[in-house]
Scaffold this motif. Structure first.
Motif, PDB file in Angstrom:
ATOM      1  N   TYR A 180      22.772 -14.390 107.431  1.00 49.61           N
ATOM      2  CA  TYR A 180      22.873 -14.910 106.083  1.00 49.61           C
ATOM      3  C   TYR A 180      21.447 -15.120 105.594  1.00 49.61           C
ATOM      4  O   TYR A 180      20.664 -15.833 106.245  1.00 49.61           O
ATOM      5  CB  TYR A 180      23.648 -16.231 106.147  1.00 49.61           C
ATOM      6  CG  TYR A 180      24.192 -16.724 104.845  1.00 49.61           C
ATOM      7  CD1 TYR A 180      25.049 -15.930 104.079  1.00 49.61           C
ATOM      8  CD2 TYR A 180      23.885 -18.001 104.377  1.00 49.61           C
ATOM      9  CE1 TYR A 180      25.572 -16.401 102.880  1.00 49.61           C
ATOM     10  CE2 TYR A 180      24.411 -18.473 103.187  1.00 49.61           C
ATOM     11  CZ  TYR A 180      25.249 -17.668 102.445  1.00 49.61           C
ATOM     12  OH  TYR A 180      25.769 -18.132 101.257  1.00 49.61           O
ATOM     13  N   VAL A 181      21.094 -14.456 104.514  1.00 47.12           N
ATOM     14  CA  VAL A 181      19.747 -14.549 103.957  1.00 47.12           C
ATOM     15  C   VAL A 181      19.749 -15.677 102.931  1.00 47.12           C
ATOM     16  O   VAL A 181      20.590 -15.690 102.033  1.00 47.12           O
ATOM     17  CB  VAL A 181      19.342 -13.211 103.293  1.00 47.12           C
ATOM     18  CG1 VAL A 181      17.930 -13.290 102.732  1.00 47.12           C
ATOM     19  CG2 VAL A 181      19.487 -12.054 104.275  1.00 47.12           C
ATOM     20  N   ARG A 182      18.808 -16.618 103.076  1.00 48.52           N
ATOM     21  CA  ARG A 182      18.840 -17.835 102.257  1.00 48.52           C
ATOM     22  C   ARG A 182      17.552 -18.064 101.467  1.00 48.52           C
ATOM     23  O   ARG A 182      16.694 -18.834 101.884  1.00 48.52           O
ATOM     24  CB  ARG A 182      19.115 -19.034 103.182  1.00 48.52           C
ATOM     25  CG  ARG A 182      20.300 -18.782 104.085  1.00 48.52           C
ATOM     26  CD  ARG A 182      20.513 -19.885 105.075  1.00 48.52           C
ATOM     27  NE  ARG A 182      21.066 -21.059 104.442  1.00 48.52           N
ATOM     28  CZ  ARG A 182      21.349 -22.188 105.092  1.00 48.52           C
ATOM     29  NH1 ARG A 182      21.088 -22.284 106.376  1.00 48.52           N
ATOM     30  NH2 ARG A 182      21.869 -23.204 104.460  1.00 48.52           N
ATOM     31  N   PRO A 183      17.443 -17.408 100.319  1.00 49.97           N
ATOM     32  CA  PRO A 183      16.279 -17.633  99.453  1.00 49.97           C
ATOM     33  C   PRO A 183      16.397 -19.006  98.793  1.00 49.97           C
ATOM     34  O   PRO A 183      17.499 -19.449  98.466  1.00 49.97           O
ATOM     35  CB  PRO A 183      16.404 -16.535  98.387  1.00 49.97           C
ATOM     36  CG  PRO A 183      17.446 -15.590  98.916  1.00 49.97           C
ATOM     37  CD  PRO A 183      18.347 -16.387  99.777  1.00 49.97           C
ATOM     38  N   LEU A 184      15.244 -19.646  98.606  1.00 57.92           N
ATOM     39  CA  LEU A 184      15.223 -20.999  98.038  1.00 57.92           C
ATOM     40  C   LEU A 184      13.973 -21.157  97.184  1.00 57.92           C
ATOM     41  O   LEU A 184      12.886 -20.749  97.586  1.00 57.92           O
ATOM     42  CB  LEU A 184      15.199 -22.005  99.199  1.00 57.92           C
ATOM     43  CG  LEU A 184      15.014 -23.486  98.895  1.00 57.92           C
ATOM     44  CD1 LEU A 184      16.269 -24.063  98.237  1.00 57.92           C
ATOM     45  CD2 LEU A 184      14.714 -24.268 100.187  1.00 57.92           C
ATOM     46  N   LEU A 185      14.135 -21.728  96.006  1.00 55.64           N
ATOM     47  CA  LEU A 185      12.991 -22.120  95.185  1.00 55.64           C
ATOM     48  C   LEU A 185      13.166 -23.611  94.948  1.00 55.64           C
ATOM     49  O   LEU A 185      14.130 -24.030  94.307  1.00 55.64           O
ATOM     50  CB  LEU A 185      13.001 -21.345  93.852  1.00 55.64           C
ATOM     51  CG  LEU A 185      11.893 -21.718  92.856  1.00 55.64           C
ATOM     52  CD1 LEU A 185      10.516 -21.371  93.408  1.00 55.64           C
ATOM     53  CD2 LEU A 185      12.110 -20.987  91.526  1.00 55.64           C
ATOM     54  N   VAL A 186      12.251 -24.408  95.497  1.00 52.07           N
ATOM     55  CA  VAL A 186      12.486 -25.848  95.502  1.00 52.07           C
ATOM     56  C   VAL A 186      11.200 -26.590  95.147  1.00 52.07           C
ATOM     57  O   VAL A 186      10.093 -26.101  95.413  1.00 52.07           O
ATOM     58  CB  VAL A 186      13.031 -26.280  96.896  1.00 52.07           C
ATOM     59  CG1 VAL A 186      11.979 -26.129  97.973  1.00 52.07           C
ATOM     60  CG2 VAL A 186      13.609 -27.674  96.883  1.00 52.07           C
ATOM     61  N   GLN A 187      11.339 -27.755  94.520  1.00 52.34           N
ATOM     62  CA  GLN A 187      10.153 -28.545  94.195  1.00 52.34           C
ATOM     63  C   GLN A 187       9.583 -29.157  95.476  1.00 52.34           C
ATOM     64  O   GLN A 187      10.195 -30.050  96.071  1.00 52.34           O
ATOM     65  CB  GLN A 187      10.515 -29.659  93.214  1.00 52.34           C
ATOM     66  CG  GLN A 187      10.638 -29.168  91.783  1.00 52.34           C
ATOM     67  CD  GLN A 187      10.827 -30.294  90.802  1.00 52.34           C
ATOM     68  OE1 GLN A 187      11.313 -31.364  91.151  1.00 52.34           O
ATOM     69  NE2 GLN A 187      10.469 -30.052  89.547  1.00 52.34           N
ATOM     70  N   SER A 188       8.414 -28.664  95.868  1.00 56.43           N
ATOM     71  CA  SER A 188       7.757 -29.204  97.061  1.00 56.43           C
ATOM     72  C   SER A 188       6.768 -30.301  96.676  1.00 56.43           C
ATOM     73  O   SER A 188       6.293 -31.044  97.530  1.00 56.43           O
ATOM     74  CB  SER A 188       7.039 -28.077  97.811  1.00 56.43           C
ATOM     75  OG  SER A 188       6.204 -27.373  96.899  1.00 56.43           O
ATOM     76  N   GLY A 189       6.449 -30.411  95.379  1.00 55.45           N
ATOM     77  CA  GLY A 189       5.533 -31.447  94.884  1.00 55.45           C
ATOM     78  C   GLY A 189       6.142 -32.835  95.081  1.00 55.45           C
ATOM     79  O   GLY A 189       7.358 -32.968  95.271  1.00 55.45           O
ATOM     80  N   GLU A 190       5.279 -33.857  95.017  1.00 57.39           N
ATOM     81  CA  GLU A 190       5.736 -35.205  95.385  1.00 57.39           C
ATOM     82  C   GLU A 190       5.673 -36.175  94.213  1.00 57.39           C
ATOM     83  O   GLU A 190       5.482 -37.381  94.392  1.00 57.39           O
ATOM     84  CB  GLU A 190       4.901 -35.716  96.568  1.00 57.39           C
ATOM     85  CG  GLU A 190       4.984 -34.766  97.760  1.00 57.39           C
ATOM     86  CD  GLU A 190       4.199 -35.230  98.966  1.00 57.39           C
ATOM     87  OE1 GLU A 190       3.765 -36.392  98.981  1.00 57.39           O
ATOM     88  OE2 GLU A 190       4.038 -34.428  99.895  1.00 57.39           O
ATOM     89  N   ALA A 191       5.862 -35.640  93.012  1.00 53.85           N
ATOM     90  CA  ALA A 191       5.765 -36.495  91.821  1.00 53.85           C
ATOM     91  C   ALA A 191       6.933 -37.470  91.759  1.00 53.85           C
ATOM     92  O   ALA A 191       8.029 -37.164  92.221  1.00 53.85           O
ATOM     93  CB  ALA A 191       5.757 -35.621  90.576  1.00 53.85           C
TER      94      ALA A 191
END
Ligand code: PMP
Length: 320
Positions: free
Chosen positions: A101-112
């Motif tokens: 299962y291929v799992r692409p992710l675009l996620v906020q890694s910033g810590e605001a």
């Protein structure tokens, strides 16, 4: 629980392939705290006879990912074509020779601390997980109509595959399992049939198939679109996209759920009422068989739906 064995050694992160153990975000990341992110799930099926791995419509998934990013206003630094190339490279790098299962992710890694989708650092990753061969329960599944409703598009964008959007479906799944069912079917806030927790729904009444329209708060499923095509091609029947009442689930001759992970999951009981005669429908079984053959790259008519992972390497290796 998912064991570490379900993962593969290498993961794509922001343009590089890194050891999976180092593909992490901070506990202060906005993506974790506020659920601001989007993702995809793509099937890769191993064909032992052909010694080939086939990825099911990866570009369609990456185009949906690009639309999700546009809807949320999250910056996606790669085109669908670049993400496809990265996926093929990653599958080869991990030497995947089994279903995955291929799992692409675009996620906020910033810590605001601020809750917003723009102006905060993001991480774009592609991870791989092993996919068990028999994900679908033999004999069909038993469903309940959930007391939880699908969040309407005016509250959480339905056609974006958002990380935070799965809180409601997760509660619906808990409820269904606690009541002894396999899966939940969620209604819209106006009481129409919407979808499963991670799948779309199709209903047959006689020779006519029904499925909720995209404007009824569904995720516009790629399997749903494939199955709608196959219903015409394989069964010579039509699919009508229209709002579906709850009682039509009880009156149906056949119901199934479809999605990347479940492929096609026949529903044999809803809210303690048998669907049709309570057995897996002949048509659903046929569609599932065809879908499986397509995903293994064994259906000559639908080779355009699958992307072979190792074929291009073999072509390169041939002597000139
Ligand atoms: N609805 C939801 C909420 C889902 O999570 C999924 C799985 N991605 C689907 C429908 C089915 O979509 P697809 O066929 O593109 O996997």
């Amino acid at each position: 629980m998912t064991s570490p064995d379900d993962s593969f050694d290498w993961t794509f992160v922001n343009g590089e392939v890194v050891p999976s153990a180092s593909a992490t975000v901070s506990v202060r990341a906005s993506g974790l705290n506020y659920g601001i992110g989007l993702f995809e799930g793509i099937r890769a099926t191993w064909n032992e006879e052909r010694a080939e791995l086939f990825v099911m419509e990866p570009l369609a998934h990456y185009r949906r990912m690009a639309r999700s990013a546009r809807i949320l206003g999250l910056p996606l630094a790669y085109s669908p074509e670049e993400l496809l190339a990265a996926t093929l490279e990653l599958l080869r790098r991990n030497d995947v020779r089994e279903n995955a299962y291929v799992r692409p992710l675009l996620v906020q890694s910033g810590e605001a601390l601020t809750v917003r989708t723009e102006g905060i650092d993001t991480m774009c990753s592609i991870a791989l997980t092993r996919l068990p061969g028999h994900y679908i329960k033999p004999g069909g599944i038993r469903c309940m109509v959930s007391s939880w409703r699908r969040a309407p598009d005016e509250a959480v964008p339905s056609r974006a595959k958002t990380s935070g959007g799965y809180v409601g479906p997760a509660l619906a799944k808990n409820e269904a399992l606690r009541h002894g069912f396999d899966e939940a079917i969620l209604l819209t806030t106006s009481g129409h049939v919407c979808e499963g927790t991670t799948s779309n729904v199709l209903v047959r009444r006689g020779h006519e198939w029904l499925t909720p329209p995209a404007s009824d708060d569904i995720l516009e499923g790629i399997t749903r679109r494939q199955v709608m095509t196959l219903i015409g091609q394989e069964l010579g029947e039509t699919v009508v996209e229209r709002s579906i009442d709850r009682s039509e689930l009880y009156a149906a001759d056949e119901v199934f759920l479809c999605g990347t992970a479940v492929q096609l999951s026949p529903v044999v009981e809803i809210d303690h009422r048998p669907v049709g005669d309570g057995a897996i429908g002949e048509r659903a079984q046929r569609l599932l068989d065809v879908l499986r053959a397509i995903s293994r790259g064994d259906d000559e008519r639908h080779l355009a739906w699958v992307e072979p992972v190792y074929a291009s390497l073999r072509t390169q290796e041939q002597p000139v």
